[in-house]
Every structure is written in C-alpha cells, then in structure tokens.
Motif scaffolding. Structure first.
Motif, PDB file in Angstrom:
ATOM      1  N   VAL A 119      19.455 -38.585  26.763  1.00 16.82           N
ATOM      2  CA  VAL A 119      19.165 -38.973  28.141  1.00 16.82           C
ATOM      3  C   VAL A 119      17.669 -39.093  28.415  1.00 16.82           C
ATOM      4  CG1 VAL A 119      19.024 -36.668  29.200  1.00 16.82           C
ATOM      5  CG2 VAL A 119      19.936 -38.583  30.529  1.00 16.82           C
ATOM      6  N   LEU A 120      16.845 -38.415  27.638  1.00 16.87           N
ATOM      7  CA  LEU A 120      15.408 -38.367  27.909  1.00 16.87           C
ATOM      8  C   LEU A 120      14.751 -39.745  28.003  1.00 16.87           C
ATOM      9  CD1 LEU A 120      12.892 -36.656  28.350  1.00 16.87           C
ATOM     10  CD2 LEU A 120      12.643 -36.485  25.858  1.00 16.87           C
ATOM     11  N   PRO A 121      15.009 -40.674  27.091  1.00 19.36           N
ATOM     12  CA  PRO A 121      14.314 -41.967  27.175  1.00 19.36           C
ATOM     13  C   PRO A 121      14.750 -42.842  28.347  1.00 19.36           C
ATOM     14  CG  PRO A 121      15.235 -41.592  24.969  1.00 19.36           C
ATOM     15  CD  PRO A 121      15.867 -40.600  25.893  1.00 19.36           C
ATOM     16  N   HIS A 122      15.867 -42.486  28.972  1.00 15.78           N
ATOM     17  CA  HIS A 122      16.435 -43.361  29.999  1.00 15.78           C
ATOM     18  C   HIS A 122      16.373 -42.755  31.398  1.00 15.78           C
ATOM     19  CE1 HIS A 122      17.887 -45.571  26.558  1.00 15.78           C
ATOM     20  NE2 HIS A 122      18.505 -44.501  26.122  1.00 15.78           N
ATOM     21  N   CYS A 123      15.592 -41.711  31.571  1.00 20.11           N
ATOM     22  CA  CYS A 123      15.518 -41.053  32.875  1.00 20.11           C
ATOM     23  C   CYS A 123      14.714 -41.922  33.844  1.00 20.11           C
ATOM     24  CB  CYS A 123      14.876 -39.672  32.746  1.00 20.11           C
ATOM     25  SG  CYS A 123      16.048 -38.396  32.319  1.00 20.11           S
ATOM     26  N   ARG A 124      15.424 -42.571  34.755  1.00 21.65           N
ATOM     27  CA  ARG A 124      14.765 -43.402  35.759  1.00 21.65           C
ATOM     28  C   ARG A 124      15.177 -43.015  37.168  1.00 21.65           C
ATOM     29  NH1 ARG A 124      12.697 -44.164  31.692  1.00 21.65           N
ATOM     30  NH2 ARG A 124      12.183 -46.112  30.588  1.00 21.65           N
ATOM     31  N   THR A 125      16.424 -42.641  37.329  1.00 16.93           N
ATOM     32  CA  THR A 125      16.942 -42.329  38.661  1.00 16.93           C
ATOM     33  C   THR A 125      16.958 -40.821  38.881  1.00 16.93           C
ATOM     34  OG1 THR A 125      19.257 -42.103  37.976  1.00 16.93           O
ATOM     35  CG2 THR A 125      18.450 -44.336  38.439  1.00 16.93           C
ATOM     36  N   PRO A 126      16.978 -40.386  40.155  1.00 16.18           N
ATOM     37  CA  PRO A 126      17.071 -38.948  40.436  1.00 16.18           C
ATOM     38  C   PRO A 126      18.282 -38.295  39.783  1.00 16.18           C
ATOM     39  CG  PRO A 126      16.453 -40.115  42.426  1.00 16.18           C
ATOM     40  CD  PRO A 126      16.767 -41.161  41.398  1.00 16.18           C
ATOM     41  N   LEU A 127      19.416 -39.016  39.733  1.00 14.15           N
ATOM     42  CA  LEU A 127      20.623 -38.457  39.131  1.00 14.15           C
ATOM     43  C   LEU A 127      20.403 -38.188  37.645  1.00 14.15           C
ATOM     44  CD1 LEU A 127      23.574 -37.644  39.370  1.00 14.15           C
ATOM     45  CD2 LEU A 127      24.207 -40.029  38.946  1.00 14.15           C
ATOM     46  N   GLN A 128      19.748 -39.112  36.950  1.00 17.99           N
ATOM     47  CA  GLN A 128      19.465 -38.919  35.529  1.00 17.99           C
ATOM     48  C   GLN A 128      18.496 -37.749  35.327  1.00 17.99           C
ATOM     49  OE1 GLN A 128      18.079 -42.908  34.895  1.00 17.99           O
ATOM     50  NE2 GLN A 128      19.978 -43.566  33.910  1.00 17.99           N
ATOM     51  N   MET A 129      17.547 -37.617  36.255  1.00 24.30           N
ATOM     52  CA  MET A 129      16.592 -36.511  36.165  1.00 24.30           C
ATOM     53  C   MET A 129      17.295 -35.172  36.344  1.00 24.30           C
ATOM     54  SD  MET A 129      13.470 -38.216  38.355  1.00 24.30           S
ATOM     55  CE  MET A 129      12.842 -39.843  37.928  1.00 24.30           C
ATOM     56  N   VAL A 130      18.235 -35.141  37.298  1.00 16.81           N
ATOM     57  CA  VAL A 130      19.008 -33.917  37.507  1.00 16.81           C
ATOM     58  C   VAL A 130      19.846 -33.614  36.272  1.00 16.81           C
ATOM     59  CG1 VAL A 130      20.895 -32.922  38.847  1.00 16.81           C
ATOM     60  CG2 VAL A 130      19.048 -34.096  40.015  1.00 16.81           C
ATOM     61  N   SER A 131      20.418 -34.637  35.651  1.00 19.37           N
ATOM     62  CA  SER A 131      21.224 -34.433  34.442  1.00 19.37           C
ATOM     63  C   SER A 131      20.376 -33.839  33.329  1.00 19.37           C
ATOM     64  CB  SER A 131      21.832 -35.766  33.986  1.00 19.37           C
ATOM     65  OG  SER A 131      22.732 -36.257  34.950  1.00 19.37           O
TER      66      SER A 131
END
Length: 278
Positions: A215-227
C-alpha cells in the motif's frame, strides 16, 4: 372484572416509525410489463403508448385505456392496476427531489422567496422558505441508529443540516490530520521495511509487512493513509506478540532496533523504544 388500564401512547411514536418507501425501482421495466399486458389484450391503440422511460405519459395512457383490459381475467386487471399504483407512488417519491433541485437552481439564479411563493403554491415568502426546507428532508437522513427519514419540518431539517455541516468539518479535520501524520509515517515505515531482514519474524509479521509494502507506493487518499497506519499498528502488535512468546528481542541489529523504536514511538507507544538487541 377489573378494567384493563388504557395504555397511553407515546407522543414520539409516530416519529419513530420507519416509513415505507418504494425506493429504487426499474420503472421502465414495470412500464414494459404494463405494455405487454395491453398487447396481450389486443389493445388497438397500444402503439400510441409512450416509451418505457416516459413514465408520466405511460401512466396516463394506462389509466385512459384501462378498459382495454376488460376482456382479460380479473387477476390480470388487478395486476395491471397494482403496477399503476406502484408506479404512481414511485413517481411521487421522485417529485420532491426534483422540485427541490429546481428551487435551488432558481435561488442560485437570484430568485427571491417572494417570487417562489406562487410557484410553490404558498401565500408568503416565509412559507416558500419553509416548504423548501420540508422538501430538503427527502435528501437528509436523521441521526437515529436505524437512519429513519427526517420529520418534514423546517426545524428538523435545519438541525440535520447543522449536524451534517459539523460532520463534514470533522471529516475534513480527520483527513487533514491523516495527511499530516502520513508525512511523518512514510519515512518511519520505509526505514522499518529496510530493516525487515534484521527483525525476528513469523508468518503474521511477514503478512503485515507485505501489506505495508503493497500500500505504501499508492497512498494518495486519506482512506489509504489510514489503511497504512492500521497495517503498521498490526505489524507492531504481531512483533510484540512474537517477542513475548519467544522471550527474545524483535530487533537483531542496532539499526533494526532504532527503526522499530521509531515506529513504536510514532504510534504512541513506549514499548520497543529501549529494546535490547541480540
């Protein structure tokens, strides 16, 4: 014989009852079924029936030509009439939403409430405003656990709008906090991944580290950041459980220990900040 005491009704009871609604409906398909009934009845004018997506016109046709079904069984006539009832109710549910959009467009174009009053069939600007608020109740859901529809009063709508505004503000704050925290989180996570080979691991630890890596390279949205944040929490818990079960430190080198300590510190824990290294 003792007379049974009359149970007093709660004033709020009607407001707590979940309303029945048609909701989502493939109206075109139902109109098509009505058309088929008229075709089967050899309705001579069926070719004049409006298209399936012209709901109001199709309903008016079915009403005007209901006699064309008289030679069909009562079961067919009843089914056709029930379809009309259902479609009219569905149409009624759509009206408020679309009228509200028209009111909003009129207001954005500079229309005053005194101009909207006759269009809304009310006698005063204040009544037009209140009616628009009642229309907005269709688009809002109250705060009850079962998500009932709002009472159609201006006060209930204003309360719901204030609540939604507060919810939106809280969501924006949470997203901003997620972005801020993400800037701190990324270098810590990258450092931990770099030291992966120097951490004591099991299948659980490996699983969460792999999730972080994915998930690290694709963190763009707040939801991905929370994940990403949740995956790090899970990895640290897995490392702590393994350390406890083996009674041996998770870090095999000093650099791995520092990376692990930084991760624990960022996540708000003190465990791991002074772990021994084998």
């Amino acid at each position: 014989m003792t007379k049974r005491a009359r149970r007093t009704s709660q004033p709020t009871k009607p407001l707590l009852k979940a309303p029945l609604r048609i909701g989502s409906l493939d109206a075109g398909a139902v109109v098509s079924e009505l058309r088929k009934m008229h075709e089967d009845a050899e309705d001579p004018d069926v070719e004049r029936m409006p298209a399936d997506d012209e709901l109001f016109g199709a309903l008016m046709y079915a009403e005007k030509h209901a006699d064309a079904l008289r030679r069909q069984t009562t079961a067919v006539q009843r089914a056709a009439a029930l379809k009309r009832v259902r479609l009219w109710e569905y149409l009624r549910e759509q009206i408020d939403v679309h009228q509200l959009r028209a009111v909003d467009d009129a207001r954005q174009a500079g229309a005053q409430w005194i101009e909207l009053a006759p269009a809304l069939a009310v006698g005063a600007p204040s009544a037009a405003y209140n009616k628009s608020k009642r229309l907005r109740a269709v688009e809002l859901i109250d705060e009850t656990p079962r998500a009932h529809r709002l009472r159609r009063t201006p006060e209930a709508v204003l309360k719901a709008e204030r609540r939604l505004a507060l919810d939106d503000a809280a969501e924006r704050r949470a997203q901003e906090e997620a972005r801020r925290r993400h800037k701190l989180l990324v270098p810590v996570v990258e450092r931990l991944l770099e030291q992966r080979e120097f951490l004591r691991r099991d299948d659980d630890v490996d699983y969460w580290l792999e999730e972080i890596e994915a998930v690290l390279p694709h963190c763009r949205t707040p939801l991905q950041m929370v994940s990403l944040n949740r995956y790090l929490d899970a990895a640290l818990r897995a490392l702590s459980r393994l350390e406890k079960s083996t009674a041996r430190p998770s870090a095999l080198t000093e650099d791995a220990g520092l990376a692990l300590a930084a991760a624990f510190e960022l996540q708000g824990g003190t465990a791991g900040t002074d772990r021994a290294v084998e």
